[in-house]
Design an enzyme around this catalytic site. Structure first.
Site, mmCIF file in Angstrom:
data_model
loop_
_atom_site.group_PDB
_atom_site.id
_atom_site.type_symbol
_atom_site.label_atom_id
_atom_site.label_comp_id
_atom_site.label_asym_id
_atom_site.label_seq_id
_atom_site.Cartn_x
_atom_site.Cartn_y
_atom_site.Cartn_z
ATOM 1 N N GLU A 20 23.679 32.031 16.905
ATOM 2 C CA GLU A 20 23.298 33.394 17.231
ATOM 3 C C GLU A 20 23.927 33.785 18.564
ATOM 4 O O GLU A 20 24.324 32.915 19.347
ATOM 5 C CB GLU A 20 21.767 33.533 17.312
ATOM 6 N N HIS A 37 17.079 24.761 27.719
ATOM 7 C CA HIS A 37 16.388 25.629 26.760
ATOM 8 C C HIS A 37 14.939 25.210 26.549
ATOM 9 O O HIS A 37 14.307 25.624 25.584
ATOM 10 C CB HIS A 37 17.121 25.656 25.415
ATOM 11 N N ARG A 64 2.278 27.319 15.291
ATOM 12 C CA ARG A 64 1.500 26.229 15.879
ATOM 13 C C ARG A 64 0.973 26.667 17.228
ATOM 14 O O ARG A 64 1.259 27.771 17.694
ATOM 15 C CB ARG A 64 2.381 24.991 16.060
#
Length: 615
Positions: free
Chosen positions: A185, A220, A276
């Protein structure tokens, strides 16, 4: 009503879920690998079931073994925590098919959102085709379709880097999540990572619980998170909430989840939905006065939420304390955590206690420290102060980086973005050692070794001790006198084995000293006691590449053999440790004169891997 919960996880999140279960009167069951036989989560659970082996693939990623453990232990519900199988729809189905209550969203919702590629298509978006990426698309981000935590992600700035990035991301994702699918992306250089916590019941109510900013990231993976996200206006907040509720309703979501966005130029760009509980959920709990784990359990029991969530109050910030060295490639650290203590007034979520061992198999996070206050400025001050004064004795950690990050002008002014550490890491990791720490260590050591307190009728000859501090060697000198220990330039007010008080230019300074073998902690400074005379055999040849951490060699650069010419910065060897891959690069252009690494080999810190000889 749920009476017994097995947590299909380990460490900090397992301990955190157990805490809520105890408050609710619910029996707890842990699962543990051989590496975690003595881990805190194993010890504090009411019952623990062994998963033979150490690697995640054979233990915490084996859903069949975990379901059997739940049935054998008499648990009637399973909570997945975060990571491992928490976003695995097959595991959720296996739990339900076994007649157990799944404390999480429906398997169908996990399946729809657990793959980031499917989630994007569900939201009307599509990833780039890796085979069609051009120079005009750069930079791009290669990203694992499953899981999270920054694993399986690579930034690509040159087209020739894309094949290796795809290969490395696939391998890391397969190791961490059991799924090697990746996608590509666009990479937005200066966006802010903003997310929305949701909680949904089985009766159609979806709560969007404010916003969180998680822009301070390394590799990240989030390092500092806060709620609410500062500087996000009312209109953008409404848009973020609307998109999050839309995503939840699109898959008939139930339970706790998080919808993540990249905010750039005042616009929200959908990233993914994490089906989650998030690592950073405590900041939302603090601001809304909620226990999200208790909420998950109540929703799983079929209870309805109120029509509207509680009103938020104040500001909360969380810092993740890692056993890692930010100044040296964020290299994870292992060893004994001798002491972990933070001041009162902040929340500490951890899977470790004093004396525990930090191993090589799992994530390097030691704890999360959370501060809540009426304003953001007060929360920053409280958290930075607590971290600065915490006693953290053991391997190198990112504590100093966290304190400096919280006090950095970009952060205090809420002008940070996901490139914060790319811009500021060098300054944030610049050594700032206490010049009097080595002397305090030496005086404490002298007191601990002296039977009679060091008193001398006549002054003794100067004594010398050497310490390594912040990568540099320091030699300090002191002597015994009729008044006790003395050193030039300071007055020794008090000295014993654990406490030294020095007066410098009329100002008294107190040093708490703790020693563990050759490792010495003086207040927050970490020292290594050095032998009086260096061992000549310990010297390495120039250009030697040594293992910075314990781990496994997973890859050698293609065609790399002794005698090959290598370029400065060229990746030569890849290690896997704590579920992350770490690249060992050539320090300079030259000739590879020795290669001692091979795929599959286990290495220890300091082990010689290769030698690059320069002209």
């Amino acid at each position: 009503m749920i009476s017994s919960v097995l947590v299909a996880n380990r460490g900090e999140i397992a301990c955190r879920i157990f805490r809520t279960c105890r408050e609710l009167g619910i029996r707890t069951v842990a699962v543990y690998s051989d590496a975690d036989a003595d881990a805190l989560h194993t010890r504090v659970a009411d019952t623990a079931v062994r998963l033979p082996g150490a690697a995640p693939a054979g233990t915490y990623l084996r859903g069949d073994r975990i379901v059997k453990a739940a049935l054998a232990s008499g648990a009637d519900a399973v909570h997945p925590g975060y990571g491992f199988l928490s976003e695995n729809d097959g595991f959720a189905r296996a739990v339900v098919d076994a007649g157990l209550t799944w404390i999480g969203p429906p398997p169908e919702a996990i399946e729809a959102m657990a793959s980031k590629t499917r989630a994007k298509r569900l939201m009307g978006l599509a990833p780039l085709d890796a085979a069609e990426v051009t120079e005009a698309d750069l930079p791009v981000l290669v990203k694992a379709a499953a899981g999270g935590g920054g694993r399986g992600m690579r930034i690509v700035r040159r087209l020739d880097e894309l094949p290796d990035a795809l290969e490395g991301a696939r391998a890391e994702a397969a190791s961490a999540f059991g799924d090697g699918e990746v996608f590509v992306e666009p990479y937005l250089e200066h966006g802010r990572h903003v997310e929305v916590q949701i909680l949904a019941d089985t009766h159609g109510t979806v709560w969007p619980l404010g916003t969180r900013d998680c822009s301070l990231q390394r590799r990240h993976q989030k390092v500092v998170e806060e709620a609410p996200a500062p500087g996000i206006g009312e209109e953008l907040t409404k848009e973020l909430h609307a998109l999050s509720v839309r995503a939840a309703r699109a898959v008939s979501y139930v339970g706790a989840g998080t919808v993540e966005f990249l905010v750039a130029d005042g616009r929200a760009h959908f990233l993914e939905m994490n089906t989650r509980l998030q690592v950073e959920h405590p900041v939302t709990e603090a601001v809304f006065g909620l226990d999200l784990v208790a909420g998950q359990i109540r929703v799983a029991e079929g209870h309805a939420l109120e029509s509207d969530p509680p009103r938020p109050r104040g500001h909360a910030i969380e810092a993740r304390l890692y056993a890692e060295d930010p100044a040296h490639g964020w290299a994870p650290q292992t060893g004994t955590l001798h002491r972990l203590a933070v001041p009162d007034g902040v929340r500490l979520d951890t899977g470790y206690t004093d004396g525990d061992t930090i191993g090589v198999h799992y994530d390097a996070m030691l704890a999360k420290v959370v501060a809540h206050a009426p304003t953001r400025a007060e929360a920053i001050r409280r958290l930075a102060g607590a971290l600065e004064s915490a006693a953290i004795h053991g391997p190198v950690t990112n504590r100093d980086l966290l304190v400096r990050s919280l006090r950095h002008e970009e952060f205090t002014a809420a002008r940070m973005d996901t490139g914060f550490y790319d811009r500021h890491l060098a300054g944030l990791t610049e050594p700032a050692p206490d010049p009097y720490a080595p002397l305090a260590a030496a005086l404490a050591d002298a007191r601990s070794r002296s039977r009679f307190g060091g008193w001398r009728n006549l002054p003794s000859q100067p004594q010398a001790k050497r310490y390594e501090m912040a990568g540099e060697e320091h030699e300090v000198r002191y002597r015994y006198t009729r008044e006790g220990l003395a050193a030039d330039g300071v007055r020794v007010v008090h000295a014993d084995a654990g406490l030294v008080v020095l007066e410098v230019d009329g100002v008294r300074r107190t040093f708490e000293v703790c020693r563990y073998g050759d490792q010495v902690h003086v207040n927050t400074v970490r020292l290594t006691a050095l032998p009086r005379f260096p061992d000549p055999a310990s010297q390495l040849a120039p250009g030697s590449l040594v293992a910075p951490m314990p781990g496994t060699v997973v890859k050698i650069a293609d065609g790399l053999t002794e005698g090959a010419t290598v370029q400065a910065g060229q990746g030569l060897i890849w290690l896997e440790a704590m579920k992350m891959q770490h690249q060992i690069s050539a320090p300079a252009t030259g000739t590879l004169t020795a290669l001692h690494a091979e795929p599959g080999r286990q290495v220890e810190p300091g082990m010689l891997l290769a030698v690059v000889q320069t002209p």
